[in-house]
Design a protein around this motif. Structure first.
Motif, PDB file in Angstrom:
ATOM      1  N   GLU A  36      17.193 -22.837 -19.070  1.00 39.10           N
ATOM      2  CA  GLU A  36      16.735 -22.646 -17.697  1.00 39.10           C
ATOM      3  C   GLU A  36      16.257 -21.211 -17.542  1.00 39.10           C
ATOM      4  O   GLU A  36      16.972 -20.264 -17.861  1.00 39.10           O
ATOM      5  CB  GLU A  36      17.866 -22.941 -16.714  1.00 39.10           C
ATOM      6  N   SER A  37      15.021 -21.052 -17.058  1.00 37.42           N
ATOM      7  CA  SER A  37      14.423 -19.717 -16.973  1.00 37.42           C
ATOM      8  C   SER A  37      15.060 -18.848 -15.897  1.00 37.42           C
ATOM      9  O   SER A  37      15.069 -17.624 -16.011  1.00 37.42           O
ATOM     10  CB  SER A  37      12.919 -19.829 -16.723  1.00 37.42           C
ATOM     11  N   SER A  38      15.597 -19.457 -14.835  1.00 33.91           N
ATOM     12  CA  SER A  38      16.200 -18.665 -13.765  1.00 33.91           C
ATOM     13  C   SER A  38      17.643 -18.292 -14.100  1.00 33.91           C
ATOM     14  O   SER A  38      18.199 -18.744 -15.090  1.00 33.91           O
ATOM     15  CB  SER A  38      16.153 -19.438 -12.440  1.00 33.91           C
ATOM     16  N   GLU A  39      18.249 -17.484 -13.230  1.00 33.20           N
ATOM     17  CA  GLU A  39      19.609 -17.007 -13.461  1.00 33.20           C
ATOM     18  C   GLU A  39      20.670 -18.003 -13.029  1.00 33.20           C
ATOM     19  O   GLU A  39      21.840 -17.864 -13.375  1.00 33.20           O
ATOM     20  CB  GLU A  39      19.818 -15.680 -12.717  1.00 33.20           C
ATOM     21  N   ARG A  42      18.399 -23.953  -9.650  1.00 26.86           N
ATOM     22  CA  ARG A  42      17.447 -23.801  -8.561  1.00 26.86           C
ATOM     23  C   ARG A  42      17.385 -25.070  -7.725  1.00 26.86           C
ATOM     24  O   ARG A  42      17.344 -26.171  -8.261  1.00 26.86           O
ATOM     25  CB  ARG A  42      16.056 -23.471  -9.111  1.00 26.86           C
ATOM     26  N   SER A 125      18.547 -17.817 -17.720  1.00 27.28           N
ATOM     27  CA  SER A 125      17.681 -16.674 -18.069  1.00 27.28           C
ATOM     28  C   SER A 125      17.050 -16.877 -19.445  1.00 27.28           C
ATOM     29  O   SER A 125      16.963 -15.942 -20.245  1.00 27.28           O
ATOM     30  CB  SER A 125      18.484 -15.369 -18.026  1.00 27.28           C
ATOM     31  N   LYS A 127      13.660 -18.206 -20.779  1.00 30.65           N
ATOM     32  CA  LYS A 127      12.291 -18.648 -20.523  1.00 30.65           C
ATOM     33  C   LYS A 127      11.555 -18.897 -21.833  1.00 30.65           C
ATOM     34  O   LYS A 127      11.487 -18.034 -22.700  1.00 30.65           O
ATOM     35  CB  LYS A 127      11.546 -17.595 -19.704  1.00 30.65           C
TER      36      LYS A 127
END
Length: 409
Positions: A36-39, A42, A125, A127
């Motif tokens: 997952e690219s976000s922290e 989402r 985090s 990506k």
């Protein structure tokens, strides 16, 4: 650059389709890694309506009872024009499971799915910036320099999917419509009961749906060019209130009391259905699911529902392939690798075959229904208001009558 050990399955994206696939595989005893690219998880879009097909998928994944306990079952819907004039029409849902519908908060669904996975299944985090082939393996390059080697790569990374681009998919088509969404909390209760309210006309479609006793999800899609995606939230709220100015005061209060940070606007996008006819849903043991496969307009409420269908069916097809017994009792390492690759390849082809026509059907229906509901033409408005509203409601229910089946054939 840092290269890690070989993985069996890497899933890109911890959204609905990504987590559904991971949970399905976990139920079958197969480990996967979700990037997952976000922290954190989402919850873009706040909430979505779940229909019969979504509950069948959640039952297969083992999260249906928990999600049900957090959301009220809708008893019916109220449909009418957004301008003053013709009265609204009301339809009650039968109590059978075929008509089960709830407005599910996306955040709560993602948390429920994530809670079913072993620790460290989701890597935040992370990506993906590049994908390359290495024999029967895929080398997944991350933005921090890490390289992951995997046998299977699944793209659940949304409308701008890196995996989808690698497979040859084009950027989804952009419509002339924008969607504004919000979530409102009423500490003392909202008083709307358990009905889906929907209003349309003059290039606008708006809806208000209770999630539970205190929470209401609302949306408005429109074709106006007066605002864009960068518009200030205060102006967005004023714009929405102007569009629904003829609706009852208690309905307008849903928007009036929405916090500015609980609103979002985005351009509606979709995958032209003909692209799915000739594009590769799977290639070299790489495939896509969810919005990476079939982004669609929200007019029949099937985006999130069909993403869960994808997850169950993909997990089942991969499970059959990975757990297939070998005919030979003794197999050389090279032969085993080749055999495993071919079994997975056939499993992914089976998944693609099951999802292609379902995806084409949903994308086409959603686009057509949206076009009719938001038409500005005088005669189309008259025809829709007098004859089409009931037909469109039945069409929505018809498309939800799909059972993805269990995880085990």
């Amino acid at each position: 650059m840092e290269e890690e050990g070989t993985l069996d399955i890497v899933i890109v994206g911890a959204g609905i389709s990504g987590l559904s696939t991971a949970v399905g595989l976990h139920r079958l005893g197969i480990r996967s890694l979700v990037l997952e690219s976000s922290e954190k998880l989402r919850a873009t879009g706040f909430a979505f309506t779940t229909w019969f097909n979504a509950w069948k998928a959640m039952e297969a994944l083992g999260v249906s009872q928990h999600v049900r306990s957090l959301h009220d079952r809708l008893q019916g819907w109220v449909v009418g024009p957004i301008s003053a004039g013709n009265p609204c029409k009301e339809m009650l849902f039968p109590e059978s499971e075929e008509y089960e519908s709830r407005c599910v908060q996306r955040k709560l669904l993602l948390e429920a799915l994530a809670a079913e996975l072993p620790e460290e299944t989701i890597r935040f985090s992370s990506k993906v910036v590049h994908i390359e082939l290495s024999g029967h393996y895929k080398m997944v390059h991350l933005s921090d320099g890490t390289i992951l080697k995997t046998k299977v790569l699944v793209g659940c990374d949304g409308v701008y999917s890196v995996v989808g681009k690698w497979l040859g998919f084009k950027t989804p088509a952009t419509t002339a419509r924008l969607a504004i969404r919000g979530l409102t909390h009423f500490p003392l209760g909202h008083g709307f009961g358990k009905k889906f309210f929907q209003f349309y006309g003059n290039g606008v479609r708006s809806g208000f749906i209770p999630c539970d006793h205190n929470t209401v999800y609302w949306f408005l899609t429109h074709t106006s060019t007066d605002i864009d995606e960068e518009t200030n939230p205060e102006i967005l709220k004023e714009f929405v209130l102007n569009k629904i100015k003829d609706l009852p005061e208690n309905i307008k209060s849903v928007v009036e009391t929405t916090d500015l940070d609980s609103m979002v606007m985005s351009r509606l996008k979709y995958r032209p259905p003909w692209e799915l006819l000739w594009s590769n849903i799977t290639k070299d043991n790489v495939c896509v699911a969810g919005d990476a496969l079939h982004p669609m307009t929200p007019d029949i409420g099937q985006g999130g529902c069909s993403a869960m269908e994808d997850g169950v069916i993909l997990a089942r097809c991969l499970g059959e392939a990975i757990k297939a017994k070998h005919l030979k009792s003794e197999t050389k390492e090279e032969e085993e690798e080749e055999d495993s690759y071919k079994r997975i390849e056939e499993g992914l082809k089976k998944y693609a075959g099951e999802r292609k026509w379902r995806s084409i059907d949903l994308i086409t229906t959603a686009y057509t229904v949206g076009l009719i509901q938001q038409s500005r033409g005088k005669w189309m408005n008259l025809f829709r208001d007098r004859f089409l509203s009931s037909f469109l409601s039945r069409m929505l229910l018809k498309k939800s009558h799909f059972d993805c089946g269990s995880l085990v054939p």
